[in-house]
Design a protein around this motif. Structure first.
Motif, short mmCIF file in Angstrom:
data_model
loop_
_atom_site.label_atom_id
_atom_site.label_comp_id
_atom_site.label_asym_id
_atom_site.label_seq_id
_atom_site.Cartn_x
_atom_site.Cartn_y
_atom_site.Cartn_z
N TYR A 83 41.55 20.72 24.14
CA TYR A 83 42.70 19.80 24.09
C TYR A 83 43.12 19.34 25.49
N LEU A 84 42.98 20.21 26.48
CA LEU A 84 43.41 19.84 27.83
C LEU A 84 42.33 19.12 28.62
N SER A 85 41.09 19.24 28.21
CA SER A 85 39.98 18.69 28.99
C SER A 85 39.65 17.24 28.65
N TYR A 86 40.03 16.80 27.46
CA TYR A 86 39.66 15.47 27.02
C TYR A 86 40.88 14.54 27.00
N PRO A 87 40.80 13.41 27.70
CA PRO A 87 41.94 12.48 27.78
C PRO A 87 42.47 12.05 26.41
N THR A 88 41.59 11.90 25.44
CA THR A 88 42.04 11.47 24.11
C THR A 88 43.00 12.47 23.49
N HIS A 89 42.82 13.74 23.79
CA HIS A 89 43.75 14.77 23.32
C HIS A 89 44.94 14.89 24.27
N LEU A 90 44.66 14.93 25.55
CA LEU A 90 45.69 15.20 26.55
C LEU A 90 46.79 14.14 26.54
N ASP A 91 46.44 12.90 26.28
CA ASP A 91 47.43 11.82 26.27
C ASP A 91 48.47 11.99 25.17
N ASN A 92 48.16 12.80 24.17
CA ASN A 92 49.09 13.01 23.05
C ASN A 92 49.86 14.32 23.16
N ARG A 151 45.56 34.29 31.59
CA ARG A 151 44.18 34.58 31.19
C ARG A 151 43.23 34.58 32.39
N LEU A 152 43.56 33.81 33.40
CA LEU A 152 42.75 33.82 34.62
C LEU A 152 42.68 35.22 35.20
N ASN A 153 43.77 35.95 35.10
CA ASN A 153 43.81 37.31 35.63
C ASN A 153 42.88 38.27 34.89
N ASP A 154 42.45 37.89 33.68
CA ASP A 154 41.56 38.74 32.89
C ASP A 154 40.08 38.52 33.20
N GLN A 155 39.79 37.48 34.00
CA GLN A 155 38.39 37.13 34.27
C GLN A 155 37.85 37.92 35.45
N LYS A 156 36.56 38.20 35.40
CA LYS A 156 35.90 38.93 36.49
C LYS A 156 35.87 38.06 37.74
N LYS A 157 36.24 38.66 38.87
CA LYS A 157 36.29 37.95 40.14
C LYS A 157 34.91 37.40 40.50
N GLY A 158 34.90 36.11 40.85
CA GLY A 158 33.65 35.47 41.25
C GLY A 158 32.76 35.03 40.11
N SER A 159 33.24 35.19 38.87
CA SER A 159 32.42 34.85 37.71
C SER A 159 32.52 33.35 37.40
N GLU A 160 31.56 32.89 36.60
CA GLU A 160 31.59 31.50 36.16
C GLU A 160 32.83 31.22 35.33
N GLN A 161 33.23 32.19 34.51
CA GLN A 161 34.42 32.02 33.69
C GLN A 161 35.66 31.84 34.55
N GLU A 162 35.77 32.62 35.61
CA GLU A 162 36.91 32.48 36.51
C GLU A 162 36.97 31.06 37.08
N SER A 163 35.81 30.54 37.47
CA SER A 163 35.75 29.18 38.03
C SER A 163 36.17 28.13 37.01
N LEU A 164 35.80 28.32 35.75
CA LEU A 164 36.17 27.37 34.71
C LEU A 164 37.68 27.33 34.51
N TYR A 165 38.30 28.50 34.48
CA TYR A 165 39.76 28.55 34.34
C TYR A 165 40.43 27.91 35.56
N ILE A 181 42.95 24.66 35.52
CA ILE A 181 44.31 24.83 36.05
C ILE A 181 44.58 23.79 37.14
N ILE A 182 43.62 23.60 38.03
CA ILE A 182 43.77 22.60 39.10
C ILE A 182 43.98 21.21 38.50
N ALA A 183 43.16 20.84 37.53
CA ALA A 183 43.27 19.52 36.90
C ALA A 183 44.63 19.33 36.23
N MET A 184 45.11 20.38 35.58
CA MET A 184 46.38 20.27 34.86
C MET A 184 47.58 20.24 35.81
N VAL A 185 47.51 20.98 36.91
CA VAL A 185 48.58 20.92 37.90
C VAL A 185 48.73 19.48 38.41
#
Length: 348
Positions: A111-120, A136-150, A154-158
């Motif tokens: 919902y947050l990644s796609y403009p068609t959803h985010l605009d609504n 949830r970011l705090n639950d991810q392993k440091k340096g992991s791909e999942q951490e980078s995705l979160y 977060i950066i995009a939404m800020v």
């Protein structure tokens, strides 16, 4: 004292008995909030029957969560996810949050990644969902791909939220409501800064909104207290010129008695717009006040809640009770606040 204890016991029993009735799923006024309350009460009262009710509620929420389209904290997936994460972290239930909450996170990401959803999606909902993602970011392993995705989302939404800030963003709600955007946004930025991966940009945003923030003194004393909480969350993380002075200004122009005696009505006892919410703000800011002041104000809050006309109302109108059982917008939250306030300030 026994009469007051019996009143709280009766309220808790009535709440637990009502949880089998139809209700929405959300955290603020639905089954997710009921679930948190029942787990909390089961531990507090050492009552296995309450725990059974809580577990059944949790199963019900998870069984129906796939049908939820909202992503906010009050009614949507972020609230469900945050509640489940809390239950795991506090050892009410066992499990790996990354496994259990994977599907919830995937929907929020979509919902947050796609403009068609985010605009609504409203900015308020984006702020709430972003707070959940920070946890949830705090639950991810440091340096992991999942951490980078979160981090990337977060950066995009800020930046999305910042681009949407306008004059209305700084307007206070009247009457009091927890939906005051400015302190919530300040708290969110402080949480992201604490994560330590986007600090330069967060600091720049705080500096840029600082001129407007530091010239804001809300009309309602309750909103001055709310804004104090938001500013305090920032200065705990970032050393910014003028922010400590502004919290001092807000405090010097704050009259808690006016909040309790004039701004809140007799039936405003819930967290989202009443005495219970004011208690939580005062408790979070207790370092700014003396113990004498805190005991005086908390004692008054307890009295206001316990002598509210709302107790006679729910005897006369059972539907009102059923419609206002929630954690944030109802009697579950009131019960938890009364218990906390009495244990910290009355029985201490």
């Amino acid at each position: 004292m026994n009469e007051e204890k019996n009143m709280l016991h009766t309220l808790n029993e009535r709440l637990i008995a009502s949880f089998g009735q139809e209700a929405p799923l959300g955290l603020a006024d639905g089954k997710t909030g009921f679930c948190l309350f029942a787990f909390w009460l089961s531990r507090r009262e050492k009552n296995k029957q309450y725990q059974k009710v809580a577990e059944e509620l949790l199963d019900d929420v998870f069984g129906k969560a796939a049908g939820i389209k909202a992503i906010d904290l009050a009614n949507g997936l972020a609230g469900i996810g945050l509640a489940v994460r809390y239950l795991i972290k506090e050892y009410y239930v066992k499990g790996d949050p990354n496994t259990i909450l994977g599907d919830v996170d995937n929907v929020i990401f979509k919902y947050l990644s796609y403009p068609t959803h985010l605009d609504n999606i409203s900015i308020r909902s984006v702020i709430q969902a972003l707070f959940y993602l920070c946890m949830r970011l705090n639950d991810q392993k440091k340096g992991s791909e999942q951490e980078s995705l979160y981090q990337e989302l977060i950066i995009a939404m800020v930046n999305h939220i910042y681009q949407k800030t306008d004059a209305s963003f700084f307007e206070e709600p009247m009457p009091l409501s927890i939906n005051y955007l400015l302190p919530k946004f300040l708290f969110l930025l402080s949480c992201i800064h604490q994560s330590g991966f986007y600090n330069h940009r967060i600091t720049k945003i705080l500096e840029e909104i600082g001129l407007k923030t530091l010239s804001t003194i809300p009309v309602l004393h309750a909103n001055r207290l709310y804004l104090m909480w938001g500013v305090d969350s920032v200065i705990r993380q970032v050393n910014l010129k003028g922010w400590s002075n502004h919290i001092a200004l807000l405090k010097n122009n704050l009259d808690v008695e006016t909040i309790l005696d004039e701004e809140l009505r007799n039936r405003n006892i819930f967290i989202h717009d009443g005495f219970s919410g004011i208690y939580l703000l005062l408790n979070a800011l207790q370092g700014y006040f003396s113990q004498t002041e805190m005991r005086q104000w908390v004692g008054k809050i307890i009295g206001k809640i316990e002598h509210s006309d709302i107790w006679a109302l729910i005897k006369e109108e059972p539907k009102y009770f059923m419609q206002n059982r929630g954690l944030v917008s109802g009697f579950c939250g009131v019960s938890m606040v009364l218990s906390d306030a009495k244990s910290k300030y009355i029985c201490a």
